[in-house]
Design a protein around this motif. Structure first.
Motif, PDB file in Angstrom:
ATOM      1  N   GLY A 157      -5.664  -1.776   5.118  1.00 30.85           N
ATOM      2  CA  GLY A 157      -5.232  -1.958   3.730  1.00 30.85           C
ATOM      3  C   GLY A 157      -6.074  -1.206   2.724  1.00 30.85           C
ATOM      4  N   ILE A 158      -6.437   0.029   3.045  1.00 26.84           N
ATOM      5  CA  ILE A 158      -7.376   0.786   2.217  1.00 26.84           C
ATOM      6  C   ILE A 158      -6.725   2.054   1.661  1.00 26.84           C
ATOM      7  N   ILE A 159      -6.941   2.294   0.369  1.00 28.85           N
ATOM      8  CA  ILE A 159      -6.612   3.573  -0.261  1.00 28.85           C
ATOM      9  C   ILE A 159      -7.902   4.145  -0.842  1.00 28.85           C
ATOM     10  N   ILE A 160      -8.162   5.418  -0.565  1.00 28.00           N
ATOM     11  CA  ILE A 160      -9.277   6.120  -1.192  1.00 28.00           C
ATOM     12  C   ILE A 160      -8.679   7.171  -2.109  1.00 28.00           C
ATOM     13  N   MET A 161      -9.056   7.134  -3.363  1.00 31.63           N
ATOM     14  CA  MET A 161      -8.442   8.012  -4.355  1.00 31.63           C
ATOM     15  C   MET A 161      -9.492   8.593  -5.305  1.00 31.63           C
ATOM     16  N   GLU A 162      -9.062   9.550  -6.047  1.00 31.01           N
ATOM     17  CA  GLU A 162      -9.912  10.209  -7.039  1.00 31.01           C
ATOM     18  C   GLU A 162     -10.434   9.209  -8.069  1.00 31.01           C
TER      19      GLU A 162
ATOM     20  N   LEU B 129      -5.546  15.998 -25.033  1.00 29.65           N
ATOM     21  CA  LEU B 129      -5.772  14.735 -24.340  1.00 29.65           C
ATOM     22  C   LEU B 129      -4.808  14.575 -23.171  1.00 29.65           C
ATOM     23  N   ASP B 130      -5.331  14.059 -22.073  1.00 28.79           N
ATOM     24  CA  ASP B 130      -4.532  13.832 -20.869  1.00 28.79           C
ATOM     25  C   ASP B 130      -4.464  12.336 -20.609  1.00 28.79           C
ATOM     26  N   LEU B 131      -3.254  11.815 -20.464  1.00 25.81           N
ATOM     27  CA  LEU B 131      -3.060  10.394 -20.170  1.00 25.81           C
ATOM     28  C   LEU B 131      -2.917  10.220 -18.672  1.00 25.81           C
ATOM     29  N   VAL B 132      -3.709   9.318 -18.114  1.00 22.84           N
ATOM     30  CA  VAL B 132      -3.699   9.079 -16.671  1.00 22.84           C
ATOM     31  C   VAL B 132      -3.329   7.617 -16.426  1.00 22.84           C
ATOM     32  N   PHE B 133      -2.287   7.395 -15.637  1.00 25.49           N
ATOM     33  CA  PHE B 133      -1.849   6.039 -15.313  1.00 25.49           C
ATOM     34  C   PHE B 133      -2.463   5.630 -13.976  1.00 25.49           C
ATOM     35  N   ILE B 134      -3.028   4.420 -13.946  1.00 23.96           N
ATOM     36  CA  ILE B 134      -3.719   3.949 -12.751  1.00 23.96           C
ATOM     37  C   ILE B 134      -3.197   2.571 -12.342  1.00 23.96           C
ATOM     38  N   ASP B 135      -3.678   2.092 -11.189  1.00 23.81           N
ATOM     39  CA  ASP B 135      -3.412   0.751 -10.663  1.00 23.81           C
ATOM     40  C   ASP B 135      -1.917   0.481 -10.483  1.00 23.81           C
ATOM     41  N   PHE B 136      -1.340   1.119  -9.474  1.00 26.09           N
ATOM     42  CA  PHE B 136       0.067   0.944  -9.143  1.00 26.09           C
ATOM     43  C   PHE B 136       0.262  -0.092  -8.040  1.00 26.09           C
ATOM     44  N   GLY B 137      -0.653  -1.037  -7.945  1.00 27.05           N
ATOM     45  CA  GLY B 137      -0.620  -2.024  -6.871  1.00 27.05           C
ATOM     46  C   GLY B 137       0.597  -2.919  -6.881  1.00 27.05           C
TER      47      GLY B 137
ATOM     48  N   THR C 120      -5.534  11.384  -7.676  1.00 23.71           N
ATOM     49  CA  THR C 120      -5.184  12.030  -6.413  1.00 23.71           C
ATOM     50  C   THR C 120      -5.555  11.099  -5.258  1.00 23.71           C
ATOM     51  N   VAL C 121      -4.645  10.925  -4.321  1.00 21.87           N
ATOM     52  CA  VAL C 121      -4.918  10.101  -3.138  1.00 21.87           C
ATOM     53  C   VAL C 121      -5.608  10.967  -2.092  1.00 21.87           C
ATOM     54  N   PHE C 122      -6.814  10.558  -1.679  1.00 19.60           N
ATOM     55  CA  PHE C 122      -7.569  11.304  -0.678  1.00 19.60           C
ATOM     56  C   PHE C 122      -7.252  10.844   0.749  1.00 19.60           C
ATOM     57  N   SER C 123      -7.117   9.532   0.924  1.00 20.72           N
ATOM     58  CA  SER C 123      -6.955   9.005   2.284  1.00 20.72           C
ATOM     59  C   SER C 123      -6.377   7.596   2.223  1.00 20.72           C
ATOM     60  N   THR C 124      -5.674   7.206   3.275  1.00 26.45           N
ATOM     61  CA  THR C 124      -5.177   5.828   3.392  1.00 26.45           C
ATOM     62  C   THR C 124      -5.459   5.298   4.795  1.00 26.45           C
ATOM     63  N   ASP C 125      -5.587   3.990   4.888  1.00 24.23           N
ATOM     64  CA  ASP C 125      -5.782   3.317   6.171  1.00 24.23           C
ATOM     65  C   ASP C 125      -4.887   2.084   6.160  1.00 24.23           C
TER      66      ASP C 125
ATOM     67  N   LEU D 228       0.835  -1.201   0.000  1.00 22.30           N
ATOM     68  CA  LEU D 228       0.000   0.000   0.000  1.00 22.30           C
ATOM     69  C   LEU D 228       0.871   1.252   0.000  1.00 22.30           C
ATOM     70  N   LYS D 229       1.911   1.239   0.819  1.00 17.82           N
ATOM     71  CA  LYS D 229       2.819   2.392   0.856  1.00 17.82           C
ATOM     72  C   LYS D 229       3.498   2.602  -0.495  1.00 17.82           C
ATOM     73  N   SER D 230       3.942   1.512  -1.136  1.00 18.26           N
ATOM     74  CA  SER D 230       4.591   1.620  -2.442  1.00 18.26           C
ATOM     75  C   SER D 230       3.635   2.178  -3.490  1.00 18.26           C
ATOM     76  N   GLU D 231       2.382   1.731  -3.429  1.00 20.05           N
ATOM     77  CA  GLU D 231       1.385   2.199  -4.390  1.00 20.05           C
ATOM     78  C   GLU D 231       1.156   3.699  -4.245  1.00 20.05           C
ATOM     79  N   VAL D 232       0.960   4.153  -3.022  1.00 18.38           N
ATOM     80  CA  VAL D 232       0.731   5.580  -2.785  1.00 18.38           C
ATOM     81  C   VAL D 232       1.971   6.385  -3.161  1.00 18.38           C
ATOM     82  N   ARG D 233       3.132   5.897  -2.759  1.00 22.24           N
ATOM     83  CA  ARG D 233       4.385   6.604  -3.055  1.00 22.24           C
ATOM     84  C   ARG D 233       4.607   6.723  -4.556  1.00 22.24           C
ATOM     85  N   ALA D 234       4.297   5.664  -5.308  1.00 23.97           N
ATOM     86  CA  ALA D 234       4.483   5.701  -6.761  1.00 23.97           C
ATOM     87  C   ALA D 234       3.575   6.749  -7.401  1.00 23.97           C
ATOM     88  N   MET D 235       2.318   6.802  -6.976  1.00 24.70           N
ATOM     89  CA  MET D 235       1.404   7.796  -7.538  1.00 24.70           C
ATOM     90  C   MET D 235       1.848   9.211  -7.203  1.00 24.70           C
ATOM     91  N   LEU D 236       2.285   9.413  -5.968  1.00 22.59           N
ATOM     92  CA  LEU D 236       2.729  10.751  -5.568  1.00 22.59           C
ATOM     93  C   LEU D 236       4.000  11.152  -6.312  1.00 22.59           C
TER      94      LEU D 236
END
Length: 221
Positions: free
Chosen positions: A78-83, A144-152, A69-74, A50-58
């Motif tokens: 094991g929870i990430i809440i994101m845009e 056009l804006d490219l958005v990369f997702i799912d950094f699990g 955008t990451v809104f919250s983590t727990d 979870l930490k790696s996933e959030v860190r990669a997005m940031l």
């Protein structure tokens, strides 16, 4: 909060929900307990990933690469809440809509994807699951804006092998859904060179090694 969310997908590692976070559309990703692992080990691995996933997005956002955008983590649950990325299509869907009427625009987008992956790799960010479903397109055709997702499965490594595997996963994903458009990946590699010029040759050598191993596995079965 889960009670107010709608389950939309369940994978091997997590459940994906959608809903609202303080009136903002959001995605909640919940990594579930793996009963076959020792409880302490499972908790530790879940928190690390979870930490790696959030860190990669940031880190991507700091380098100008669009991610949710990451809104919250727990960490405890094991929870990430994101845009939630709205009004977007996957690259797979975009290729399907574009391949007949606008092949030139398609190659431009693929080149841009390569540039972004090159920039990601130049900063030692390994996505870990680059597929045409994990890259989104949003915005008007002129911007056009490219958005990369799912950094699990993401991690950080200055390793040409891992970067080559990243590219190989994307190549196989494109060939499995659009085998008639093998030039798409060449456009991606052209863009990749400009995004990661310093490491380009070494990564290309590793990519070819990974391809060779993949072909051997296919032949052996």
């Amino acid at each position: 909060m889960r009670e107010s969310m709608t389950l939309i997908k369940q994978g091997a590692e997590a459940k994906i929900y959608e809903g609202d976070f303080y009136n903002r559309p959001c995605i909640m990703k919940e990594r579930f307990i793996k009963a076959y692992r020792h409880e302490c080990l499972d908790r530790s691995l879940t928190q690390q990933r979870l930490k790696s996933e959030v860190r990669a997005m940031l880190r991507c956002r700091m380098k100008g690469i669009s991610t949710p955008t990451v809104f919250s983590t727990d960490l405890d649950h094991g929870i990430i809440i994101m845009e939630k990325i709205e009004n977007a299509v996957t690259i797979q869907e975009y290729i399907d809509s574009c391949k007949q009427k606008s092949p030139g625009a398609l190659n431009d987008v693929m080149t841009k994807i390569g540039e972004i992956i090159g920039l990601m790799h130049n900063n030692n960010i390994i996505h870990g699951d680059l597929t045409s479903s994990n890259i989104l397109l949003r915005g008007p055709a002129s911007d056009l804006d490219l958005v990369f997702i799912d950094f699990g499965l993401s991690h950080f490594e200055n390793n040409a092998e891992d970067k080559g595997v990243d590219l190989y996963v994307l190549e196989r994903a494109l060939l499995s859904t659009h085998p008639e458009l093998d030039s798409l990946f060449e456009s991606i590699l052209n863009g990749y060179k400009s995004g990661n010029g310093a490491g380009y040759q070494e990564v290309m050598l590793k990519l070819e090694e990974v391809r060779l191993r993949g072909r051997k596995r296919t032949m052996v079965g």
